[in-house]
Design a protein around this motif. Sequence first.
Motif, PDB file in Angstrom:
ATOM      1  N   UNK A 160       0.864  -1.183   0.000  1.00  0.00           N
ATOM      2  CA  UNK A 160       0.000   0.000   0.000  1.00  0.00           C
ATOM      3  C   UNK A 160       0.893   1.224   0.000  1.00  0.00           C
ATOM      4  N   UNK A 161       0.819   1.985  -1.066  1.00  0.00           N
ATOM      5  CA  UNK A 161       1.743   3.111  -1.244  1.00  0.00           C
ATOM      6  C   UNK A 161       1.134   4.467  -0.913  1.00  0.00           C
ATOM      7  N   UNK A 162      -0.213   4.559  -0.906  1.00  0.00           N
ATOM      8  CA  UNK A 162      -0.853   5.846  -0.625  1.00  0.00           C
ATOM      9  C   UNK A 162      -2.231   5.639  -0.006  1.00  0.00           C
ATOM     10  N   UNK A 163      -2.608   6.583   0.838  1.00  0.00           N
ATOM     11  CA  UNK A 163      -3.927   6.602   1.473  1.00  0.00           C
ATOM     12  C   UNK A 163      -4.611   7.897   1.053  1.00  0.00           C
ATOM     13  N   UNK A 190       0.498  -4.099  -6.708  1.00  0.00           N
ATOM     14  CA  UNK A 190       0.314  -5.560  -6.707  1.00  0.00           C
ATOM     15  C   UNK A 190       1.110  -6.127  -7.880  1.00  0.00           C
ATOM     16  N   UNK A 191       2.285  -6.680  -7.543  1.00  0.00           N
ATOM     17  CA  UNK A 191       3.180  -7.097  -8.616  1.00  0.00           C
ATOM     18  C   UNK A 191       3.675  -5.868  -9.350  1.00  0.00           C
ATOM     19  N   UNK A 192       3.435  -5.824 -10.654  1.00  0.00           N
ATOM     20  CA  UNK A 192       3.833  -4.646 -11.437  1.00  0.00           C
ATOM     21  C   UNK A 192       2.625  -3.796 -11.812  1.00  0.00           C
ATOM     22  N   UNK A 193       1.484  -4.023 -11.133  1.00  0.00           N
ATOM     23  CA  UNK A 193       0.275  -3.266 -11.405  1.00  0.00           C
ATOM     24  C   UNK A 193      -0.112  -2.409 -10.203  1.00  0.00           C
ATOM     25  N   UNK A 194      -0.732  -1.276 -10.483  1.00  0.00           N
ATOM     26  CA  UNK A 194      -1.267  -0.407  -9.432  1.00  0.00           C
ATOM     27  C   UNK A 194      -2.781  -0.503  -9.464  1.00  0.00           C
ATOM     28  N   UNK A 195      -3.369  -0.863  -8.325  1.00  0.00           N
ATOM     29  CA  UNK A 195      -4.823  -0.981  -8.217  1.00  0.00           C
ATOM     30  C   UNK A 195      -5.294  -0.132  -7.045  1.00  0.00           C
ATOM     31  N   UNK A 196      -6.601   0.099  -6.981  1.00  0.00           N
ATOM     32  CA  UNK A 196      -7.182   0.870  -5.883  1.00  0.00           C
ATOM     33  C   UNK A 196      -8.189   0.001  -5.132  1.00  0.00           C
ATOM     34  N   UNK A 197      -8.094   0.041  -3.800  1.00  0.00           N
ATOM     35  CA  UNK A 197      -9.009  -0.716  -2.943  1.00  0.00           C
ATOM     36  C   UNK A 197      -9.761   0.262  -2.065  1.00  0.00           C
TER      37      UNK A 197
END
Length: 450
Positions: A160-163, A190-197
């Motif tokens: 998790x890189x940002x809030x 997540x791996x080499x992808x950036x996703x938002x949760x």
Amino acid sequence: MSIVIMVGQLILGLSILVILHELGHFLAARAFGIKVEKFYLFFDAWNFSLFKFNYKGVEYGIGWLPLGGYVKIAGMIDESMDTDQLAGPPQPWEFRSKPAWQRLIVMLGGIIVNIVLGIFIFWVLTIRYGETYIPNGEAKYGIVPGKIGLKIGLEPGDKITAINGKEVVRFEELTSTEVILGNTDLTVLRGDQTVHVKVPGNLINDLSDMGIDQFISRIPRSKFVIDSVVPNSYANAAGIIKGDSITAVDGVKIQFFDQLQSELKKYAGKEAVLEVKRHNTVTQLTTNVNSEGTLGFKDGRTGIAAKFTQPKEKVLKYGFFGSLPIGANKAIGTFTDNAKGLGKVFKGEVKFNKAVSGPVAIATMFGSHIDWIRFWSLVGFLSMVLALTNLLPIPALDGGHSLFLIIEMIKGKPLSDKFLERSQIVGFVILVTLMVFVFGNDIVKIFVKK
């Protein structure tokens, strides 16, 4: 013995808070020349006290009913419900004879002391210990989500890189109130992808039942070795010893403890073959796995404890004055975070029974052994919570008295004694009902978690 320590810390912590809160009322009253008749820790219901003495016209004592404490101020309708003294004409040394603004300060005195105490405690802790945290960049293997984290879409190893678009500097930010209060966007590598949760606004409901570690473990994902093995457990019978590294389960390679747990659950109630590295030698051991998916006992108890390769922590030290804003921010942050949580209850996003904790839960927070850092941190936290609670506009609380005084200041005349008496009774009934509810709620939570 552990229960005695928990209860002892609870009583000591709450006694400190109650005495200082009431001292705030006491000092404010005396500053304006108002007579104080009693100063009590706990309530001396039906005039029965465990201990008391008189000094300079004030009765000091300890009551038998541990529901807080009070100061009895002459000429004021309060918890004692002593209305006889109000039958005569107002005396210059009575509460009712003073200007509304002075009476308001008296009522806010306890809250002010609680806020000052909270700031002072966090200030001193910062002076003494500074701040220790795990830099988010040191969590190179990512996070270990629990059941709640998995439910909202997090996966083991996520970073998790940002809030809410703001870069995460400290790993501890992932379980901060900004996140757990919900309606939060997490930027995840997540791996080499950036996703938002998306963290839902009602996350606290699940956290109340299952605990914060079922959201995100407060320990980053890391490699492990076996630290201890319980005698007579399945792990012990299989020949696993302290210092072993389990590197595979039935041929599936693993590096992390959560991977071991996940793989063992596939063999619940069966046998599994473990690949174990010991002193640079790799061997295979066959073990039973219990119905819970652990190497423990038939009844579900675990059989091993792991020692993790901890990421490097960073320690920040501040000077005497430099620690003040840090401590103040922690204290005020506690106040505002709890206010936000209360707001979620009123909005219906969080269930009331999930948001509140009573004496049983608080005693558990203190723990079964004495840790003075944790003790004073918790006292500082509770001091700010007590300040917020007493600000609520409930009759019999400081906030209720203050609300009536503000109305008086607006109207230009006081509310009737009869109204104040009835309001006090209503407020007292509300508070007793709440106390019974939160105590019962604590007991229910214990059984739910079990």
